[in-house]
Scaffold this motif. Structure first.
Motif, mmCIF file in Angstrom:
data_model
loop_
_atom_site.group_PDB
_atom_site.id
_atom_site.type_symbol
_atom_site.label_atom_id
_atom_site.label_comp_id
_atom_site.label_asym_id
_atom_site.label_seq_id
_atom_site.Cartn_x
_atom_site.Cartn_y
_atom_site.Cartn_z
ATOM 1 N N LYS A 1 25.871 18.661 7.168
ATOM 2 C CA LYS A 1 26.736 18.953 8.322
ATOM 3 C C LYS A 1 26.044 18.457 9.575
ATOM 4 C CE LYS A 1 29.310 22.431 6.229
ATOM 5 N NZ LYS A 1 29.478 21.507 5.123
ATOM 6 N N LYS B 1 19.972 23.815 19.408
ATOM 7 C CA LYS B 1 19.964 24.916 20.372
ATOM 8 C C LYS B 1 21.146 25.866 20.143
ATOM 9 C CE LYS B 1 20.399 21.909 23.632
ATOM 10 N NZ LYS B 1 20.435 20.702 22.785
ATOM 11 N N SER B 2 22.355 25.296 20.115
ATOM 12 C CA SER B 2 23.542 26.154 19.991
ATOM 13 C C SER B 2 23.507 26.923 18.670
ATOM 14 C CB SER B 2 24.826 25.313 20.062
ATOM 15 O OG SER B 2 24.847 24.580 21.247
ATOM 16 N N SER B 3 23.093 26.232 17.591
ATOM 17 C CA SER B 3 23.051 26.897 16.284
ATOM 18 C C SER B 3 22.056 28.042 16.288
ATOM 19 C CB SER B 3 22.659 25.896 15.187
ATOM 20 O OG SER B 3 23.579 24.854 15.133
ATOM 21 N N THR C 1 28.183 19.903 14.440
ATOM 22 C CA THR C 1 28.780 21.229 14.590
ATOM 23 C C THR C 1 27.663 22.271 14.576
ATOM 24 O OG1 THR C 1 28.910 21.380 12.203
ATOM 25 C CG2 THR C 1 30.926 20.739 13.337
HETATM 26 N N1 LIG Z 1 18.472 25.248 11.920
HETATM 27 C C1 LIG Z 1 19.114 24.177 11.468
HETATM 28 N N2 LIG Z 1 19.240 23.948 10.148
HETATM 29 C C2 LIG Z 1 19.892 22.856 9.697
HETATM 30 N N3 LIG Z 1 20.444 21.934 10.485
HETATM 31 C C3 LIG Z 1 20.347 22.095 11.811
HETATM 32 C C4 LIG Z 1 19.691 23.223 12.369
HETATM 33 N N4 LIG Z 1 19.760 23.129 13.709
HETATM 34 C C5 LIG Z 1 20.437 21.988 13.973
HETATM 35 N N5 LIG Z 1 20.799 21.371 12.849
HETATM 36 C C6 LIG Z 1 21.540 20.077 12.779
HETATM 37 O O1 LIG Z 1 21.747 19.622 14.096
HETATM 38 C C7 LIG Z 1 23.153 19.547 14.411
HETATM 39 C C8 LIG Z 1 23.350 19.943 15.840
HETATM 40 O O2 LIG Z 1 23.074 21.317 16.021
HETATM 41 P P1 LIG Z 1 23.460 22.070 17.351
HETATM 42 O O3 LIG Z 1 24.837 21.722 17.753
HETATM 43 O O4 LIG Z 1 23.087 23.482 17.177
HETATM 44 O O5 LIG Z 1 22.405 21.377 18.346
HETATM 45 P P2 LIG Z 1 22.387 21.362 19.929
HETATM 46 O O6 LIG Z 1 20.949 21.235 20.295
HETATM 47 O O7 LIG Z 1 23.147 22.492 20.472
HETATM 48 O O8 LIG Z 1 23.127 19.986 20.194
HETATM 49 P P3 LIG Z 1 23.875 19.435 21.528
HETATM 50 O O9 LIG Z 1 22.802 18.850 22.362
HETATM 51 O O10 LIG Z 1 24.788 18.379 20.996
HETATM 52 O O11 LIG Z 1 24.574 20.588 22.159
HETATM 53 C C9 LIG Z 1 23.808 20.463 13.397
HETATM 54 O O12 LIG Z 1 25.144 20.077 13.146
HETATM 55 C C10 LIG Z 1 22.923 20.237 12.188
HETATM 56 O O13 LIG Z 1 23.239 19.011 11.578
#
Ligand SMILES: Nc1ncnc2c1ncn2[C@@H]1O[C@H](COP(=O)(O)OP(=O)(O)OP(=O)(O)O)[C@@H](O)[C@H]1O
Ligand SMILES: [Mg+2]
Length: 369
Positions: A5, A45-47, A8
């Motif tokens: 994934k 970060k968001s996750s 998302t």
């Molecule tokens: N803890 C985790 N375990 C597995 N995959 C992860 C994890 N954290 C992030 N990912 C991967 O990274 C992708 C992006 O995660 P997320 O949207 O949480 O990141 P973000 O830092 O908020 O990104 P953005 O800068 O686009 O807002 C996820 O879809 C997944 O593929």
């Protein structure tokens, strides 16, 4: 089914590691401490925040994404939309709708996606004062059942013409809401810095900063290998190490490349390093239009500079050897080109190094020649 994934928020069994960070965030949520979450794009970060809120079960998540907002009106609408969606199934819903009646909220379910959609009267323009009203509404809702308020892509608030006023209003209210944990997430380092560490910013030192780093190789590679095994594919460290390198260790990009690797291989296959080429070609084919669009926005000089960074890395762009190979004869033209490439969100600066925001675009440039 492809188990990888990307793009998302991931949670539950799709969420790997981050034990220490989750514990920290959960602790801060429990004590209603305001925090700011920083990290590179797609690092997770968001996750991480979402997982921490789900896990600690002490409040309901009010998640507001500020990506691309351009006005106070848009800011207010985003927050209200999040409130309406969250409270849809609670007993206070009618009251909220009444409070917001001047905006004529209407809720419907999208027939195709089954997602709730909320709309407000477009002819009413919300002004600065509405920010205070909305924060009061959050406060009264949180008294009924505790809320954890998350502002994602918070740095985009700086794009508002009256951003200082918006920040001052937010801060004036939030600082007294000591029972509500507020979490601010951002990825554009210098902008978040401007909000939280410049002493003339209303948010100066108002939240504890936490960094989200890339997942460590050992933990994340084990997680990814297991996913490949679910589809009877085997991948070893030699290939995975290359995947991490191409993706610059960014989890979202690593998963994107694994998703493509899965697509170009079949069951019972041992994935060999040469499959990386096919996987990258698949990604290029999907993203080619946007790469070409970027290239069309660049002058020859900017493109030459970008190509040189793609080939040699962006550590010493003002060195004689870099300038020579990129065809520059003075550092100020390199600087001008890089400023433009950052403005277009093609490059970003991190620890004195210029990096591609999209590592696959970096891989595509020399491949295309
Ligand atoms: N803890 C985790 N375990 C597995 N995959 C992860 C994890 N954290 C992030 N990912 C991967 O990274 C992708 C992006 O995660 P997320 O949207 O949480 O990141 P973000 O830092 O908020 O990104 P953005 O800068 O686009 O807002 C996820 O879809 C997944 O593929
Ligand atoms: Mg995010």
């Amino acid at each position: 089914m492809n188990p990888f994934k990307y793009g998302t928020i991931v949670s539950g069994k799709n969420f790997c590691g981050r034990k220490t960070l989750l514990k920290q965030v959960m602790g801060y949520i429990e004590s209603s401490q305001h925090i700011v979450i920083l990290g590179e794009r797609r690092v997770g970060k968001s996750s991480a925040v979402n997982e921490a809120v789900l896990k600690c079960k002490v409040g309901r998540l009010l998640y507001v994404d500020l990506l691309g907002i351009k006005s106070i009106d848009a800011l207010c609408r985003r927050i209200l939309r999040a409130i309406v969606v969250l409270e849809q199934k609670t007993g206070w819903f009618d009251k909220i709708i009444k409070t917001l009646s001047y905006l004529r909220p209407s809720i419907s379910v999208d027939p195709i996606t089954s997602m709730p959609t909320v709309s407000f009267d477009a002819s009413v323009e919300m002004k600065a004062n509405s920010i205070l009203e909305i924060l009061t509404l959050i406060e009264s809702l949180s008294k009924k059942r505790r809320l954890v308020v998350v502002f994602d892509e918070f740095q985009d608030i700086l794009s508002l013409e009256d951003s200082h006023e918006a920040l001052a209003l937010l801060r004036s209210k939030i600082q007294f809401q000591s029972d509500i944990p507020y979490i601010f997430i951002g990825s554009v380092w210098h902008k978040m810095d401007e909000i939280f560490t410049h002493h003339d910013s209303p948010f100066f030192k108002s939240a504890i900063p936490l960094m989200v780093d890339p997942l460590p190789y050992k933990e994340f590679s084990r997680f990814l290998k297991k996913k490949f095994i679910t589809g009877q594919r085997k991948i070893d460290d030699e290939v995975l190490e290359k995947v991490f390198k191409i993706a610059n260790n960014i989890p979202g990009d690593i998963q994107q490349l694994c998703e493509a690797l899965w697509e170009v291989t079949s069951e019972k296959e041992i994935i060999s390093p040469d499959k990386l080429k096919n996987a990258l070609e698949l990604i290029f084919a999907r993203e080619q239009k946007s790469y070409e669009n970027y290239v069309s926005l660049l002058t020859n000089i900017q493109l030459r500079c970008l190509m040189a960074i793609a080939k040699q890395g962006g550590k010493s762009v003002f060195s004689i050897s870099f300038m020579k190979s990129a065809g520059f004869n003075n550092p100020s033209s390199v600087r001008r080109a890089i400023t433009r490439l950052i403005k277009l969100s093609i490059l970003f600066e991190s620890g004195g190094e210029y990096k591609f925001i999209n590592p696959f675009f970096r891989a595509w440039l020399p491949y295309k020649g």
